[in-house]
Design an enzyme around this catalytic site. Structure first.
Site, PDB file in Angstrom:
ATOM      1  N   ARG A 170      -0.079  -9.001  13.569  1.00  0.00           N
ATOM      2  CA  ARG A 170      -0.679  -7.963  12.700  1.00  0.00           C
ATOM      3  C   ARG A 170      -1.629  -8.594  11.683  1.00  0.00           C
ATOM      4  O   ARG A 170      -2.668  -8.028  11.352  1.00  0.00           O
ATOM      5  CB  ARG A 170       0.428  -7.187  11.969  1.00  0.00           C
ATOM      6  CG  ARG A 170       1.142  -6.208  12.895  1.00  0.00           C
ATOM      7  CD  ARG A 170       2.452  -5.748  12.314  1.00  0.00           C
ATOM      8  NE  ARG A 170       2.329  -4.933  11.139  1.00  0.00           N
ATOM      9  CZ  ARG A 170       3.298  -4.767  10.234  1.00  0.00           C
ATOM     10  NH1 ARG A 170       4.468  -5.364  10.392  1.00  0.00           N
ATOM     11  NH2 ARG A 170       3.109  -4.001   9.193  1.00  0.00           N
TER      12      ARG A 170
ATOM     13  N   ARG B 109      -9.435   1.366   9.099  1.00  0.00           N
ATOM     14  CA  ARG B 109      -8.969   0.019   9.376  1.00  0.00           C
ATOM     15  C   ARG B 109      -9.958  -0.732  10.269  1.00  0.00           C
ATOM     16  O   ARG B 109      -9.698  -1.866  10.650  1.00  0.00           O
ATOM     17  CB  ARG B 109      -7.623   0.111  10.088  1.00  0.00           C
ATOM     18  CG  ARG B 109      -6.605  -0.882   9.601  1.00  0.00           C
ATOM     19  CD  ARG B 109      -5.330  -0.657  10.352  1.00  0.00           C
ATOM     20  NE  ARG B 109      -4.456   0.219   9.634  1.00  0.00           N
ATOM     21  CZ  ARG B 109      -3.241  -0.136   9.204  1.00  0.00           C
ATOM     22  NH1 ARG B 109      -2.777  -1.326   9.433  1.00  0.00           N
ATOM     23  NH2 ARG B 109      -2.498   0.716   8.561  1.00  0.00           N
TER      24      ARG B 109
ATOM     25  N   LYS C 135       0.835  -1.214   0.000  1.00  0.00           N
ATOM     26  CA  LYS C 135       0.000   0.000   0.000  1.00  0.00           C
ATOM     27  C   LYS C 135       0.868   1.263   0.000  1.00  0.00           C
ATOM     28  O   LYS C 135       0.656   2.167  -0.800  1.00  0.00           O
ATOM     29  CB  LYS C 135      -0.916   0.025   1.243  1.00  0.00           C
ATOM     30  CG  LYS C 135      -1.798  -1.211   1.376  1.00  0.00           C
ATOM     31  CD  LYS C 135      -2.664  -1.152   2.615  1.00  0.00           C
ATOM     32  CE  LYS C 135      -1.950  -1.140   3.940  1.00  0.00           C
ATOM     33  NZ  LYS C 135      -1.209  -2.375   4.282  1.00  0.00           N
TER      34      LYS C 135
ATOM     35  N   ARG D 226      11.904  -5.849   4.103  1.00  0.00           N
ATOM     36  CA  ARG D 226      11.692  -4.388   4.063  1.00  0.00           C
ATOM     37  C   ARG D 226      12.689  -3.670   4.968  1.00  0.00           C
ATOM     38  O   ARG D 226      12.974  -4.095   6.077  1.00  0.00           O
ATOM     39  CB  ARG D 226      10.278  -4.052   4.536  1.00  0.00           C
ATOM     40  CG  ARG D 226      10.080  -2.546   4.676  1.00  0.00           C
ATOM     41  CD  ARG D 226       8.653  -2.142   4.780  1.00  0.00           C
ATOM     42  NE  ARG D 226       7.993  -2.661   5.960  1.00  0.00           N
ATOM     43  CZ  ARG D 226       6.697  -2.486   6.214  1.00  0.00           C
ATOM     44  NH1 ARG D 226       5.941  -1.841   5.356  1.00  0.00           N
ATOM     45  NH2 ARG D 226       6.169  -2.978   7.306  1.00  0.00           N
TER      46      ARG D 226
ATOM     47  N   ARG E 250      11.754  -2.141  10.765  1.00  0.00           N
ATOM     48  CA  ARG E 250      10.707  -1.714  11.696  1.00  0.00           C
ATOM     49  C   ARG E 250      10.562  -2.735  12.819  1.00  0.00           C
ATOM     50  O   ARG E 250      10.627  -3.937  12.566  1.00  0.00           O
ATOM     51  CB  ARG E 250       9.372  -1.570  10.947  1.00  0.00           C
ATOM     52  CG  ARG E 250       9.187  -0.213  10.345  1.00  0.00           C
ATOM     53  CD  ARG E 250       7.998  -0.073   9.453  1.00  0.00           C
ATOM     54  NE  ARG E 250       6.736  -0.619   9.901  1.00  0.00           N
ATOM     55  CZ  ARG E 250       5.590  -0.481   9.237  1.00  0.00           C
ATOM     56  NH1 ARG E 250       5.561   0.196   8.096  1.00  0.00           N
ATOM     57  NH2 ARG E 250       4.490  -1.020   9.683  1.00  0.00           N
TER      58      ARG E 250
HETATM   59  P1  AP5 Z   1       4.857  -1.636   1.751  1.00  0.00           P
HETATM   60  O1  AP5 Z   1       4.500  -0.747   0.601  1.00  0.00           O
HETATM   61  O2  AP5 Z   1       5.658  -1.071   2.859  1.00  0.00           O
HETATM   62  O3  AP5 Z   1       3.560  -2.375   2.301  1.00  0.00           O
HETATM   63  P2  AP5 Z   1       2.350  -1.797   3.147  1.00  0.00           P
HETATM   64  O4  AP5 Z   1       1.116  -2.449   2.646  1.00  0.00           O
HETATM   65  O5  AP5 Z   1       2.380  -0.299   3.180  1.00  0.00           O
HETATM   66  O6  AP5 Z   1       2.763  -2.443   4.540  1.00  0.00           O
HETATM   67  P3  AP5 Z   1       2.743  -1.886   6.011  1.00  0.00           P
HETATM   68  O7  AP5 Z   1       3.429  -2.962   6.825  1.00  0.00           O
HETATM   69  O8  AP5 Z   1       3.322  -0.505   6.119  1.00  0.00           O
HETATM   70  O9  AP5 Z   1       1.240  -1.850   6.310  1.00  0.00           O
HETATM   71  P4  AP5 Z   1       0.547  -1.921   7.634  1.00  0.00           P
HETATM   72  O10 AP5 Z   1      -0.812  -1.622   7.207  1.00  0.00           O
HETATM   73  O11 AP5 Z   1       0.702  -3.152   8.438  1.00  0.00           O
HETATM   74  O12 AP5 Z   1       1.366  -0.859   8.522  1.00  0.00           O
HETATM   75  P5  AP5 Z   1       1.140   0.691   8.768  1.00  0.00           P
HETATM   76  O13 AP5 Z   1       2.453   1.334   8.685  1.00  0.00           O
HETATM   77  O14 AP5 Z   1       0.027   1.212   7.942  1.00  0.00           O
HETATM   78  O15 AP5 Z   1       5.615  -2.911   1.118  1.00  0.00           O
HETATM   79  C1  AP5 Z   1       6.217  -3.890   1.938  1.00  0.00           C
HETATM   80  C2  AP5 Z   1       7.589  -4.263   1.337  1.00  0.00           C
HETATM   81  O16 AP5 Z   1       7.399  -4.899   0.085  1.00  0.00           O
HETATM   82  C3  AP5 Z   1       8.495  -3.057   1.063  1.00  0.00           C
HETATM   83  O17 AP5 Z   1       9.815  -3.436   1.339  1.00  0.00           O
HETATM   84  C4  AP5 Z   1       8.313  -2.770  -0.418  1.00  0.00           C
HETATM   85  O18 AP5 Z   1       9.495  -2.191  -0.945  1.00  0.00           O
HETATM   86  C5  AP5 Z   1       8.010  -4.161  -0.983  1.00  0.00           C
HETATM   87  N1  AP5 Z   1       7.010  -4.145  -2.067  1.00  0.00           N
HETATM   88  C6  AP5 Z   1       5.905  -3.370  -2.118  1.00  0.00           C
HETATM   89  N2  AP5 Z   1       5.181  -3.641  -3.233  1.00  0.00           N
HETATM   90  C7  AP5 Z   1       5.835  -4.641  -3.865  1.00  0.00           C
HETATM   91  C8  AP5 Z   1       5.554  -5.360  -5.040  1.00  0.00           C
HETATM   92  N3  AP5 Z   1       4.465  -5.140  -5.809  1.00  0.00           N
HETATM   93  N4  AP5 Z   1       6.413  -6.317  -5.399  1.00  0.00           N
HETATM   94  C9  AP5 Z   1       7.504  -6.575  -4.635  1.00  0.00           C
HETATM   95  N5  AP5 Z   1       7.825  -5.916  -3.514  1.00  0.00           N
HETATM   96  C10 AP5 Z   1       6.988  -4.949  -3.120  1.00  0.00           C
HETATM   97  O19 AP5 Z   1       0.623   0.663  10.279  1.00  0.00           O
HETATM   98  C11 AP5 Z   1       1.486   0.305  11.333  1.00  0.00           C
HETATM   99  C12 AP5 Z   1       0.710   0.250  12.628  1.00  0.00           C
HETATM  100  O20 AP5 Z   1       0.146   1.557  12.933  1.00  0.00           O
HETATM  101  C13 AP5 Z   1      -0.501  -0.686  12.661  1.00  0.00           C
HETATM  102  O21 AP5 Z   1      -0.121  -2.025  12.926  1.00  0.00           O
HETATM  103  C14 AP5 Z   1      -1.317  -0.056  13.802  1.00  0.00           C
HETATM  104  O22 AP5 Z   1      -0.789  -0.381  15.064  1.00  0.00           O
HETATM  105  C15 AP5 Z   1      -1.115   1.433  13.572  1.00  0.00           C
HETATM  106  N6  AP5 Z   1      -2.162   1.972  12.662  1.00  0.00           N
HETATM  107  C16 AP5 Z   1      -1.982   2.386  11.369  1.00  0.00           C
HETATM  108  N7  AP5 Z   1      -3.164   2.792  10.848  1.00  0.00           N
HETATM  109  C17 AP5 Z   1      -4.097   2.629  11.823  1.00  0.00           C
HETATM  110  C18 AP5 Z   1      -5.512   2.835  11.870  1.00  0.00           C
HETATM  111  N8  AP5 Z   1      -6.208   3.307  10.813  1.00  0.00           N
HETATM  112  N9  AP5 Z   1      -6.157   2.537  13.028  1.00  0.00           N
HETATM  113  C19 AP5 Z   1      -5.481   2.067  14.110  1.00  0.00           C
HETATM  114  N10 AP5 Z   1      -4.161   1.835  14.131  1.00  0.00           N
HETATM  115  C20 AP5 Z   1      -3.456   2.108  12.991  1.00  0.00           C
END
Ligand code: AP5
Length: 222
Positions: free
Chosen positions: A174, A89, A13, A128, A163
């Site tokens: 997660r 979410r 994402k 990552r 991370r």
């Molecule tokens: P990446 O693009 O980083 O993936 P992502 O979907 O953004 O993954 P996240 O782990 O950041 O999502 P998340 O939703 O768990 O965490 P968030 O930070 O939002 O890609 C992953 C890897 O793959 C990278 O190395 C990239 O280079 C590679 N890649 C990407 N696309 C690729 C492809 N097509 N092919 C090959 N490689 C690829 O949230 C973290 C925490 O914050 C949550 O756990 C929660 O505690 C809190 N939080 C966030 N939002 C909320 C909310 N709305 N409500 C409550 N708590 C929240």
């Protein structure tokens, strides 16, 4: 236009939100990035969020809603649409977002569901690396996503780190949290006829093509 990206951790994402927001002049709002910024800045909100995030659980709806709505208002003042990554979410967040947008005479145009297999998620998250300074995102094994200089950020030259919530045990938690709290949003938005499923296992360029084809088909423009 306003777009939401939904998908499990590591679905890509953040990576695709960064690429698309530049092409379409949308304001990217990544809930996780905003929360991590608060943790780095040691704000009151960051203090509350830190342990929750490191355990792989969700920060409370009230906290997240208030920071995201504040950012959406700022984007609307600039007459721009938003690309929401990782928000909403929970069903509670989705209902609050609907109410907020209606109150601002706006709405969601599309919700893109990154349908990604568990094997792919584990491979992506274990490789990552992120910049501790600017938050830029890389992958150790993907030639398209590797930093130019090993271990250093292309954008600001600072060291890359893993991370804390990318440890195997936390990734598992997660994923459970995603299934329990976030996956129900797929049905919520499907019933509203604004949900589009994408093949999240595609590599970066194929996946970008898939999203852009969808944007053109839906005639989504700024
Ligand atoms: P990446 O693009 O980083 O993936 P992502 O979907 O953004 O993954 P996240 O782990 O950041 O999502 P998340 O939703 O768990 O965490 P968030 O930070 O939002 O890609 C992953 C890897 O793959 C990278 O190395 C990239 O280079 C590679 N890649 C990407 N696309 C690729 C492809 N097509 N092919 C090959 N490689 C690829 O949230 C973290 C925490 O914050 C949550 O756990 C929660 O505690 C809190 N939080 C966030 N939002 C909320 C909310 N709305 N409500 C409550 N708590 C929240």
């Amino acid at each position: 236009m306003n777009v939401v990206f939904i998908g499990p951790p590591g679905a890509g994402k953040g990576t695709h939100a960064t690429i698309l927001s530049e092409k379409y002049s949308l304001v990217p709002l990544a809930a996780g990035d905003i929360l991590r910024q608060h943790i780095r800045n040691k704000t009151e909100l960051g203090r509350k969020a830190k342990d929750v995030i490191e355990k792989g659980e969700l920060v409370s709806d009230d906290l997240v809603n208030s920071i995201i709505f504040h950012e959406i208002e700022a984007a609307f003042l600039q007459k721009k649409g938003v690309l929401l990554d990782g928000f909403p979410r929970t069903i509670g967040q989705a209902e609050a977002l609907d109410k907020f947008l209606t109150g601002h005479r706006s709405a969601l145009d599309a919700v893109l569901n990154f349908d990604t297999s568990e094997d792919m998620i584990i491979a992506r998250l274990s490789g990552r690396r992120v910049c501790a300074n600017c938050g830029a995102n890389y992958h150790l094994r993907n030639p398209l996503l590797r930093p130019k200089k090993e271990g250093l950020c292309d954008k600001c030259g600072q060291p890359l780190t893993q991370r804390k919530d990318d440890q195997p045990e936390t990734i598992r938690h997660r994923l459970e949290t995603y299934q329990k709290e976030t996956a129900p949003l797929i049905g919520y938005y499907r019933r509203k006829n604004i949900l589009y499923d994408l093949h999240g296992d595609y590599d970066v360029n194929e996946f970008q093509d898939e999203i852009q084809t969808l944007f053109e088909k839906l005639k989504l423009t700024v």
